[in-house]
Motif scaffolding. Sequence first.
Motif, short mmCIF file in Angstrom:
data_model
loop_
_atom_site.label_atom_id
_atom_site.label_comp_id
_atom_site.label_asym_id
_atom_site.label_seq_id
_atom_site.Cartn_x
_atom_site.Cartn_y
_atom_site.Cartn_z
N THR A 911 0.65 -1.19 -0.09
CA THR A 911 -0.07 0.06 -0.10
C THR A 911 1.03 1.28 0.06
O THR A 911 2.17 1.21 0.44
N GLU A 912 0.31 2.36 -0.51
CA GLU A 912 1.09 3.53 -0.52
C GLU A 912 0.18 4.66 0.10
O GLU A 912 -0.99 4.59 -0.54
N THR A 913 0.62 5.84 0.50
CA THR A 913 0.04 6.84 0.95
C THR A 913 0.70 8.27 0.65
O THR A 913 2.00 8.19 0.98
N LYS A 914 -0.01 9.17 0.01
CA LYS A 914 0.51 10.35 -0.33
C LYS A 914 -0.11 11.32 0.69
O LYS A 914 -1.05 11.60 0.73
N THR A 915 0.94 12.20 1.07
CA THR A 915 0.67 13.32 2.31
C THR A 915 0.92 14.62 1.60
O THR A 915 0.23 15.61 2.13
N GLY A 916 1.66 14.76 0.70
CA GLY A 916 1.95 16.12 0.21
C GLY A 916 2.78 16.86 0.97
O GLY A 916 3.58 16.33 1.90
N ALA A 917 2.92 18.09 0.72
CA ALA A 917 3.88 19.16 1.42
C ALA A 917 2.92 19.87 2.49
O ALA A 917 1.95 19.96 2.26
N SER A 918 3.88 20.57 3.52
CA SER A 918 2.99 21.48 4.29
C SER A 918 3.80 22.66 4.30
O SER A 918 5.20 22.79 4.11
N LEU A 919 3.08 23.88 4.46
CA LEU A 919 3.87 25.08 4.65
C LEU A 919 3.22 25.66 6.15
O LEU A 919 1.97 25.58 6.26
N SER A 920 3.90 26.57 6.71
CA SER A 920 3.51 27.06 7.75
C SER A 920 4.17 28.74 8.06
O SER A 920 5.26 28.74 7.62
N LEU A 921 3.26 29.67 8.49
CA LEU A 921 3.46 31.10 8.35
C LEU A 921 3.34 31.40 9.87
O LEU A 921 2.16 31.27 10.39
N LYS A 922 4.49 31.81 10.71
CA LYS A 922 4.19 32.13 11.89
C LYS A 922 4.71 33.49 12.26
O LYS A 922 5.87 33.83 11.61
N VAL A 923 4.01 33.97 13.03
CA VAL A 923 4.28 35.44 13.51
C VAL A 923 4.57 35.60 15.04
O VAL A 923 3.61 34.92 15.80
N ASN A 924 5.63 35.93 15.76
CA ASN A 924 5.74 35.82 16.93
C ASN A 924 6.36 37.30 17.65
O ASN A 924 6.92 37.90 16.93
#
Length: 927
Positions: A911-924
């Motif tokens: 079996t295989e699972t594709k999750t893609g990429a992720s991006l996060s923008l953070k302000v602190n």
Amino acid sequence: MKPQSHPRSRRHCPTPLTATAVGAALLVSAFAAQAQDTQTITVTGIRKGIEDAISVKRNADGVVEAISAEDIGKLPDTTIAESLSRLPGLTTQRTKDGRASSISIRGLGPDFNGYLLNGREQTSIGDSRGVDLSVYPAELISGATVYKTSDASLMTAGLAGTIDTRLINPLDFPNRVIYGSVQKDSTGRGLPNEGSGKRYSLSYIDQFADRTIGLALGFVHSDGTTNQLGTGGWGEATVDATLTNGQVVNGVKIPAPWGAGLDFSSQRVKDDRDGVAAILAYRPNKDFNSQLDLFYSKIKTYTKKQFVKGGLGGPITNATVVNGVATKGTYSNVSLVDYIEGISDNDEVMSAGWRNTLKLQNGWKASVDLSHNSAKRIERDVEAYAGTLTTDTLTFDHTGGGTPRLTLGSPLNYTNANTIAVRDQTGWSGVNYPDGTPVPQAGYTKGPTIEDKVNAIRVDFTKDLSGGMFTDVQFGANYTVRTKDRTSDEGLIVSASGVGRDRIPFPAGSYIEKNVGGTGLDMLTFDPQAGLWAGAKLLRKYNDDILSKTWGVEEKVTTAYAKLNVDTELSGIPVRGNVGLQLVNTDQSSKGYRAEVGSGVVLNNPAKGLSTAGTTYLDVLPSLNLTGDLGDGNQVRLSVSQQIARPTMTDMRNSFAASVDTNAANSTFGKFVGSAGNPELKPFKAKALDLSYEKYFGKKGYLSAAAFYKKLDTYITPQTLVNYDFTKYAQALGLTIPPAGPIGTLTTSVNGNGGNLYGVELTASVPFNLAAAFLDGFGGSISYADTQSSVKLPNVLGKNPNQQVSKADGEIPLPGLSRKNAKLMLYYEKAGFSAFVAQNYRSTYIGSVANDAVGGYPTLRYIEGSSWVSAQVGYEMQEGPLKGLGLRLEGNNLNKPVYRQLKADGKTVDTETKTGASLSLKVNYKF
């Protein structure tokens, strides 16, 4: 409590070195010749985190790895698990949604680790001892130390290593700090459906009463949705194919991984988390310190899986065949299953500890530590099987590779509640009513409730020693009581009417899931919940597998230790370290069901109740850690110890099930066949040897080469005993001894033979200005680990603990062992600007996967090796009215890695699972 570090004198004098050491020293000296700059520069951000971690590693007595927060609320990653996976010799088993959760150290699985929070044993929401480290949000953590070698003062140490995660100490800060952050996430990038999320945190640190009282409060919340696409199938098949020109071709293969059946899915995970930490410290003078630590995390997730499944028997028409493989074709008389699944998890983790330390007269120091930890997990997995009353045609187009495009002859039938309903689509129940008629199965529900608690008290004493090779003696005792209970509840979903055989309508609020698994098919669906839905009811069922999933374990562990800290000189070489001994007395007991039942299913619980059994034993664990200072930043470490890891709690269960085999086709026909846990198991045990060479460039960077060897004296393994005498259990359970006699076959876990585990770890972490001044701000780290083992286990891939172990199935390598692990990170930081890019890699391994087999119990699977890439860029204002304001963009899984499980050969994709990429923008903002 983590091992105490004592200030030691640093004596630099000429020493006789071996030719190898001389060569290595000359090499690194040449590299660093331009960079012996003693100027003191205050660093922040990435470099501060690296330098603090290097200081921990350099000053430790044993072999350790460390991570440290760049600043309050700023670990390199969003969870401690992601950060730990970057360390040499450590790697993570990433979940199907692309998230790091568990950590493997030196080729051993997560259950071989010790898990501490501020030095205290941690409980687990998992099925045994392995802790899901993603429960600890980075915003509430100051750092973590991974002890790869043993130390007598280190409690609850693991055979692989011990992970000690630390909360902040408010009295370590010079003044008040308030920190807040807001983050926006975009996940599943590159998939047909992308996800999103948000995260925010607030931390407050202050000191009162002339800095005798310190207070730290932290809160973090995150919520979001991620999506995945899954591809799978079952069996291998060839079909007869009629080409578009009418020619018939026999024995045509179907594209992998689907063969005899197709299994494509879309998955959505909704994840809500809250974490709270509170630390109160009181230090009225230099002789007394008291600190109260509280940590609480609550996690609520819902995983919705939408499958399209179906058996494919052939033949096919309108086919295109290339090199013996059908790339196009049409199946007739297909009965697809609209397979709907919802998994809800409600988890809570709580830790409380109160440590008091007092310096006494004449060089004495004493401390008392009280702690309580608990974890609770409530999981419910609900499946529903829907279909139409008529068969259909299915056309596939696989000419472009990847996921095939599927087309149904009557596609609207699968999205219309008037034509599709939940019903017994496949006859999977395997059980009959008392009148002999089959019980329908329109769905299935399962899931455990797990409660894990640890109460502990620890007392330590230290006495300074004057003169001689020992600086002080440390001794004490630790007493813990740990209880873990797992209660399983599962059964069939049937119609509430018509003796369970009626079709069950889709509930109100149902919707259409488009493009399931990327195939182009649309399916009517809903989100199943633990309470089921109108028209459906639960019909509980029982067999040996189901009963074995309910158990309880209690461990009362008393550990006494003594340790002498060393600071001396051998042959002109300054040597520091420690020599110590632990005496660990364990009183363990477990409970479980005992019943006359086999793998066949019954509708009434055959067990008379839970039974308890156990044992006691003593382990003697010596340890030696020595570090030789060769001068000019060169160090050599030697560690020797005896190590243990307690059995998995599943193996310790006091369950026992037996029945007479009534299948005439089996070799055990007419004989007793049984399965059981083993409440008398002793720990995994190993002798360990570590040797490392390290070259430090102040606290800016280092080079390291380490080798380790573990002689596993005993390894717990499943075994099928073919000449087991059932007489004692037959009497206790009221079993009638068959004509073949009381001798039969029993599958259980035993303390078997061990083997060898050995490897090398190479690491370099350096700022590039060591080579050239114009590269100031740039730096990098790289590590490589190669681990091998002679341990071989019976092949239990995909099996539950009750299934027989056969030599004919062959053997498998050590679970959790990836032969090769590699990491690379390049960074830049200067004047408030920071950036890094990192890549991790681990080779193919066998991992434990939950909810991947009938019943949901974790089973072993081959997991294909992969790499994952992350990057980060940020800027923080250094002056002016906006000083302390920061902006950070982070990307994870940027190479869009695909999670693949392999078949038993360890090569073919299952079996295989594709999750893609992720991006996060953070302000602190910090002030």
